[in-house]
Each structure stands twice: as structure tokens, then as C-alpha cells.
Design a protein around this motif. Structure first.
Motif, PDB file in Angstrom:
ATOM      1  N   GLY A  26      53.800  79.305 -50.394  1.00 17.26           N
ATOM      2  CA  GLY A  26      53.020  79.516 -51.620  1.00 17.26           C
ATOM      3  C   GLY A  26      53.340  79.171 -53.156  1.00 17.26           C
ATOM      4  N   SER A  27      54.698  78.732 -53.025  1.00 21.61           N
ATOM      5  CA  SER A  27      55.209  78.321 -54.353  1.00 21.61           C
ATOM      6  C   SER A  27      56.436  77.329 -53.952  1.00 21.61           C
ATOM      7  N   LYS A  28      56.938  76.839 -55.229  1.00 16.43           N
ATOM      8  CA  LYS A  28      57.630  75.543 -55.009  1.00 16.43           C
ATOM      9  C   LYS A  28      59.068  76.216 -54.452  1.00 16.43           C
ATOM     10  N   LYS A  29      59.279  77.380 -54.805  1.00 14.38           N
ATOM     11  CA  LYS A  29      60.671  77.984 -54.431  1.00 14.38           C
ATOM     12  C   LYS A  29      60.670  78.258 -52.801  1.00 14.38           C
ATOM     13  N   GLU A  30      59.559  78.808 -52.535  1.00 11.17           N
ATOM     14  CA  GLU A  30      59.292  79.162 -50.948  1.00 11.17           C
ATOM     15  C   GLU A  30      59.534  77.673 -50.235  1.00 11.17           C
ATOM     16  N   CYS A  31      58.771  76.728 -50.887  1.00 16.91           N
ATOM     17  CA  CYS A  31      58.786  75.411 -49.967  1.00 16.91           C
ATOM     18  C   CYS A  31      60.232  74.909 -50.081  1.00 16.91           C
ATOM     19  N   TYR A  37      59.778  69.666 -49.679  1.00 15.56           N
ATOM     20  CA  TYR A  37      59.463  68.967 -50.716  1.00 15.56           C
ATOM     21  C   TYR A  37      57.926  69.078 -51.546  1.00 15.56           C
ATOM     22  N   CYS A  38      57.788  69.019 -52.776  1.00 13.63           N
ATOM     23  CA  CYS A  38      56.409  69.295 -53.135  1.00 13.63           C
ATOM     24  C   CYS A  38      55.959  68.044 -53.714  1.00 13.63           C
ATOM     25  N   SER A  39      54.785  67.628 -53.328  1.00 13.18           N
ATOM     26  CA  SER A  39      54.277  66.241 -53.703  1.00 13.18           C
ATOM     27  C   SER A  39      53.020  66.466 -54.332  1.00 13.18           C
ATOM     28  N   PHE A  40      52.446  65.387 -55.164  1.00 12.69           N
ATOM     29  CA  PHE A  40      51.102  65.540 -56.013  1.00 12.69           C
ATOM     30  C   PHE A  40      50.148  64.863 -55.102  1.00 12.69           C
ATOM     31  N   SER A  41      50.805  63.770 -54.258  1.00 13.66           N
ATOM     32  CA  SER A  41      49.826  62.987 -53.438  1.00 13.66           C
ATOM     33  C   SER A  41      49.894  63.451 -52.015  1.00 13.66           C
ATOM     34  N   VAL A  52      51.262  75.210 -49.966  1.00 11.36           N
ATOM     35  CA  VAL A  52      50.803  74.627 -51.312  1.00 11.36           C
ATOM     36  C   VAL A  52      52.063  75.188 -52.052  1.00 11.36           C
ATOM     37  N   CYS A  53      52.579  74.304 -53.231  1.00 12.51           N
ATOM     38  CA  CYS A  53      53.475  74.446 -54.047  1.00 12.51           C
ATOM     39  C   CYS A  53      52.795  75.257 -55.331  1.00 12.51           C
ATOM     40  N   SER A  54      51.712  74.606 -55.910  1.00 13.98           N
ATOM     41  CA  SER A  54      50.956  74.974 -57.053  1.00 13.98           C
ATOM     42  C   SER A  54      49.651  74.647 -56.727  1.00 13.98           C
ATOM     43  N   CYS A  60      55.385  69.494 -48.373  1.00 12.15           N
ATOM     44  CA  CYS A  60      55.485  68.577 -47.229  1.00 12.15           C
ATOM     45  C   CYS A  60      56.800  68.919 -46.394  1.00 12.15           C
ATOM     46  N   LYS A  61      56.947  68.914 -45.163  1.00 13.45           N
ATOM     47  CA  LYS A  61      58.098  69.305 -44.211  1.00 13.45           C
ATOM     48  C   LYS A  61      58.011  68.565 -43.005  1.00 13.45           C
ATOM     49  N   LYS A  62      59.096  68.252 -42.373  1.00 11.16           N
ATOM     50  CA  LYS A  62      59.218  67.193 -41.156  1.00 11.16           C
ATOM     51  C   LYS A  62      58.513  68.517 -40.133  1.00 11.16           C
TER      52      LYS A  62
END
Length: 62
Positions: A26-31, A37-41, A52-54, A60-62
Motif C-alpha cells: 500500500g506504499s512505496k516502501k512496502e512495494c 517498483y512503482c510505475s505511473f503507467s 498500489v504505491c500511491s 509492479c512485481k515479477k
């Protein structure tokens, strides 16, 4: 026997709360902790959306 009648509703409430628990980040740190990694697209090919990161980015994860 009275204690059993009082504990039964407590255990039902406890199990009901655990059913809604989610391991999705639920946050960038948890991702980043789950090696994502966090992606806007959209996520690119070998990666899939895992959370979700924000408000505007996805994890995104393999």
C-alpha cells in the motif's frame, strides 16, 4: 461454561477481522520491500500489478 459463551463471540469477531487482511503493498516502501517498483503507467511485460504505491501509481512485481 459461562466463559465459553463469552469467548465464542470474541473469536467470531477476531476471525471476521482477519478475513479482510490483505498482503498487497500500500506504499512505496512496502512495494520496494517485496522487490517491486512503482510505475505511473502500466507494468511492462515480465511484471504484473501487485498493489498500489500511491493514489496515482501502481506497484509492479515479477
Amino acid at each position: 461454561m459461562r466463559i465459553l459463551c463469552l469467548l465464542f463471540p470474541f473469536f467470531l469477531l477476531l476471525l471476521q477481522g482477519a478475513a479482510g487482511f490483505s498482503f498487497a503493498p500500500g506504499s512505496k516502501k512496502e512495494c520496494e520491500r517485496i522487490k517491486g517498483y512503482c510505475s505511473f503507467s502500466n507494468c511492462y511485460f515480465p511484471y504484473v500489478a501487485k498493489g498500489v504505491c500511491s493514489r496515482f501509481s501502481i506497484c509492479c512485481k515479477k
